[in-house]
Design a protein around this motif. Sequence first.
Motif, PDB file in Angstrom:
ATOM      1  N   ILE A  87       9.459  27.540  10.256  1.00 30.23           N
ATOM      2  CA  ILE A  87       8.317  27.026  11.017  1.00 30.23           C
ATOM      3  C   ILE A  87       7.309  28.159  11.073  1.00 30.23           C
ATOM      4  O   ILE A  87       7.610  29.249  11.563  1.00 30.23           O
ATOM      5  N   VAL A  88       6.116  27.923  10.563  1.00 28.35           N
ATOM      6  CA  VAL A  88       5.058  28.925  10.612  1.00 28.35           C
ATOM      7  C   VAL A  88       3.829  28.292  11.247  1.00 28.35           C
ATOM      8  O   VAL A  88       3.359  27.250  10.785  1.00 28.35           O
ATOM      9  N   GLU A  89       3.338  28.912  12.309  1.00 30.73           N
ATOM     10  CA  GLU A  89       2.204  28.403  13.083  1.00 30.73           C
ATOM     11  C   GLU A  89       2.581  27.074  13.736  1.00 30.73           C
ATOM     12  O   GLU A  89       3.734  26.650  13.749  1.00 30.73           O
ATOM     13  N   SER A  90       1.595  26.392  14.291  1.00 32.09           N
ATOM     14  CA  SER A  90       1.860  25.165  15.048  1.00 32.09           C
ATOM     15  C   SER A  90       2.234  24.033  14.104  1.00 32.09           C
ATOM     16  O   SER A  90       1.487  23.738  13.163  1.00 32.09           O
ATOM     17  N   PRO A  91       3.359  23.370  14.351  1.00 31.80           N
ATOM     18  CA  PRO A  91       3.772  22.264  13.479  1.00 31.80           C
ATOM     19  C   PRO A  91       2.853  21.059  13.639  1.00 31.80           C
ATOM     20  O   PRO A  91       2.347  20.779  14.722  1.00 31.80           O
ATOM     21  N   GLN A  92       2.621  20.336  12.541  1.00 34.47           N
ATOM     22  CA  GLN A  92       1.786  19.148  12.547  1.00 34.47           C
ATOM     23  C   GLN A  92       2.599  17.955  12.050  1.00 34.47           C
ATOM     24  O   GLN A  92       3.277  18.052  11.028  1.00 34.47           O
ATOM     25  N   PHE A  93       2.536  16.864  12.806  1.00 29.48           N
ATOM     26  CA  PHE A  93       3.276  15.656  12.429  1.00 29.48           C
ATOM     27  C   PHE A  93       2.353  14.448  12.539  1.00 29.48           C
ATOM     28  O   PHE A  93       1.325  14.485  13.228  1.00 29.48           O
ATOM     29  N   PHE A  94       2.720  13.347  11.870  1.00 28.27           N
ATOM     30  CA  PHE A  94       2.002  12.092  12.029  1.00 28.27           C
ATOM     31  C   PHE A  94       2.332  11.502  13.400  1.00 28.27           C
ATOM     32  O   PHE A  94       3.497  11.196  13.694  1.00 28.27           O
ATOM     33  N   GLY A  95       1.309  11.353  14.234  1.00 21.77           N
ATOM     34  CA  GLY A  95       1.534  10.933  15.615  1.00 21.77           C
ATOM     35  C   GLY A  95       2.149   9.558  15.759  1.00 21.77           C
ATOM     36  O   GLY A  95       2.868   9.295  16.726  1.00 21.77           O
ATOM     37  N   ASN A  96       1.871   8.650  14.821  1.00 23.40           N
ATOM     38  CA  ASN A  96       2.377   7.278  14.952  1.00 23.40           C
ATOM     39  C   ASN A  96       3.810   7.125  14.454  1.00 23.40           C
ATOM     40  O   ASN A  96       4.409   6.060  14.621  1.00 23.40           O
ATOM     41  N   GLN A 143       7.784  21.221  19.366  1.00 25.76           N
ATOM     42  CA  GLN A 143       8.425  22.444  18.889  1.00 25.76           C
ATOM     43  C   GLN A 143       9.884  22.185  18.546  1.00 25.76           C
ATOM     44  O   GLN A 143      10.395  22.666  17.535  1.00 25.76           O
ATOM     45  N   ARG A 144      10.558  21.414  19.370  1.00 29.32           N
ATOM     46  CA  ARG A 144      11.962  21.083  19.094  1.00 29.32           C
ATOM     47  C   ARG A 144      12.079  20.273  17.801  1.00 29.32           C
ATOM     48  O   ARG A 144      13.000  20.480  17.005  1.00 29.32           O
ATOM     49  N   LEU A 145      11.144  19.346  17.612  1.00 27.00           N
ATOM     50  CA  LEU A 145      11.157  18.538  16.390  1.00 27.00           C
ATOM     51  C   LEU A 145      10.937  19.426  15.168  1.00 27.00           C
ATOM     52  O   LEU A 145      11.560  19.226  14.115  1.00 27.00           O
ATOM     53  N   ALA A 146      10.061  20.410  15.302  1.00 25.29           N
ATOM     54  CA  ALA A 146       9.821  21.332  14.197  1.00 25.29           C
ATOM     55  C   ALA A 146      11.079  22.128  13.875  1.00 25.29           C
ATOM     56  O   ALA A 146      11.423  22.320  12.699  1.00 25.29           O
ATOM     57  N   VAL A 147      11.778  22.585  14.905  1.00 24.46           N
ATOM     58  CA  VAL A 147      13.032  23.314  14.675  1.00 24.46           C
ATOM     59  C   VAL A 147      14.046  22.398  14.000  1.00 24.46           C
ATOM     60  O   VAL A 147      14.763  22.808  13.082  1.00 24.46           O
ATOM     61  N   ALA A 148      14.102  21.152  14.443  1.00 25.08           N
ATOM     62  CA  ALA A 148      15.015  20.195  13.822  1.00 25.08           C
ATOM     63  C   ALA A 148      14.697  20.025  12.339  1.00 25.08           C
ATOM     64  O   ALA A 148      15.603  19.965  11.491  1.00 25.08           O
ATOM     65  N   SER A 149      13.407  19.955  11.989  1.00 24.99           N
ATOM     66  CA  SER A 149      13.038  19.797  10.584  1.00 24.99           C
ATOM     67  C   SER A 149      13.458  21.016   9.768  1.00 24.99           C
ATOM     68  O   SER A 149      13.849  20.891   8.604  1.00 24.99           O
ATOM     69  N   ALA A 150      13.388  22.207  10.391  1.00 26.29           N
ATOM     70  CA  ALA A 150      13.789  23.420   9.682  1.00 26.29           C
ATOM     71  C   ALA A 150      15.293  23.502   9.486  1.00 26.29           C
ATOM     72  O   ALA A 150      15.778  24.210   8.594  1.00 26.29           O
ATOM     73  N   LEU A 151      16.040  22.775  10.310  1.00 27.16           N
ATOM     74  CA  LEU A 151      17.508  22.815  10.235  1.00 27.16           C
ATOM     75  C   LEU A 151      18.085  21.754   9.307  1.00 27.16           C
ATOM     76  O   LEU A 151      19.290  21.769   9.038  1.00 27.16           O
ATOM     77  N   LEU A 152      17.245  20.834   8.818  1.00 30.31           N
ATOM     78  CA  LEU A 152      17.760  19.718   8.019  1.00 30.31           C
ATOM     79  C   LEU A 152      18.601  20.188   6.833  1.00 30.31           C
ATOM     80  O   LEU A 152      19.636  19.597   6.520  1.00 30.31           O
ATOM     81  N   LYS A 153      18.180  21.256   6.172  1.00 32.80           N
ATOM     82  CA  LYS A 153      18.831  21.686   4.927  1.00 32.80           C
ATOM     83  C   LYS A 153      20.036  22.585   5.157  1.00 32.80           C
ATOM     84  O   LYS A 153      20.589  23.115   4.192  1.00 32.80           O
ATOM     85  N   LEU A 157      18.861  31.043   5.831  1.00 33.94           N
ATOM     86  CA  LEU A 157      17.820  31.847   6.466  1.00 33.94           C
ATOM     87  C   LEU A 157      16.893  30.918   7.232  1.00 33.94           C
ATOM     88  O   LEU A 157      16.369  29.950   6.675  1.00 33.94           O
ATOM     89  N   LEU A 158      16.690  31.218   8.503  1.00 35.81           N
ATOM     90  CA  LEU A 158      15.820  30.416   9.351  1.00 35.81           C
ATOM     91  C   LEU A 158      14.696  31.315   9.874  1.00 35.81           C
ATOM     92  O   LEU A 158      14.955  32.343  10.514  1.00 35.81           O
ATOM     93  N   ILE A 159      13.450  30.932   9.577  1.00 35.51           N
ATOM     94  CA  ILE A 159      12.273  31.692  10.007  1.00 35.51           C
ATOM     95  C   ILE A 159      11.547  30.869  11.054  1.00 35.51           C
ATOM     96  O   ILE A 159      11.071  29.760  10.764  1.00 35.51           O
TER      97      ILE A 159
END
Length: 334
Positions: A87-96, A143-153, A157-159
């Motif tokens: 996760i680098v900088e503020s995560p962006q997701f589709f709001g809908n 932020q939690r959703l972003a961490v979850a996306s980083a953990l999918l694989k 190494l987790l940044i």
Amino acid sequence: MSAVIEIAGLRKTFQTLRHGRRVAVDDFHMLVEAGQVHGFLGPNGSGKTTTLRALLGLVRPDHGWMHVLGVRSPEQLPEVAGRVGAIVESPQFFGNFTGHRTLRLLALAGGVPTSRVDEVLERVGLRDRGGERVKGYSLGMKQRLAVASALLKRPELLILDEPANGLDPAGIREMRDLTRSLAEAGVTVLLSSHILAEIQLICDHVTIVSRGRRVAYGPVHEVLAGFDEHQWQVRVADLDQAAELLGRAGLSVTGNPDHLVVTGVVDPEVISRTLGEQGLWVRELVPLRPDLESVFLELTGDHEHVAVPRQVDGAPAYDGVIDLDARDSREVDA
């Protein structure tokens, strides 16, 4: 331990309209070894995010070289991309989209089994909120959703760049527990954060950067020890008499309204014995140890040169604390 991240001589400049060419990262070095929870600290504008973006191939550096999981970045980064979560900088997701659908699409795009979606939502505390649209999430939930996306694989190494941003105290504690559990499972974590107390609790190693250059590196306890002045807070019935006795004994004493601070004493027995021999008994004798916040502020203060603590004898500058003006002649075109 093997190196998971190696950066040497990294330099990156940007062209700005107001100030012309600006140096964001200057002759920067970093070493993160397998199994570490490594804190990456610096004030806003110090070059942290630029360093992470260069490491992940999102910006091209001017000079220097970088290795991630044993391969050169960015040239060979695709070979190990499946083993890195970031996760680098503020995560962006589709709001809908719902949180669950967001992660499902990311899993499909990355060749990850969709069964992993519920696992990571559970791990970051969002399983009961996964069916809600992301536009209704709080900043902390995003932020939690972003961490979850980083953990999918299931990364090696987790940044994480400011993963606790927007979290309340309970959420910060949960993020701390999550980071620890990942480290215990063998994941190497590089963690950038402004919550210095959390870094001190979570991380075993730290790199501090100021104005684009590394100013401290090493195990957290060693970095702190370099700033330890061996100070003691002393309370007695008669502060004036105690200050006189300690001063006569050659000790450095600073008076305060309700206590004394004695500096440069390794063994506190010297203080208690000096006072006790004159019938002045110590009520309180407490060590004053530096914390990461005080060290950080001293290293990144707004002055031309930064006071740097002593290095361990024989340790090269690359592996210890370095001066802001120290230069390494190695510069390789990236």
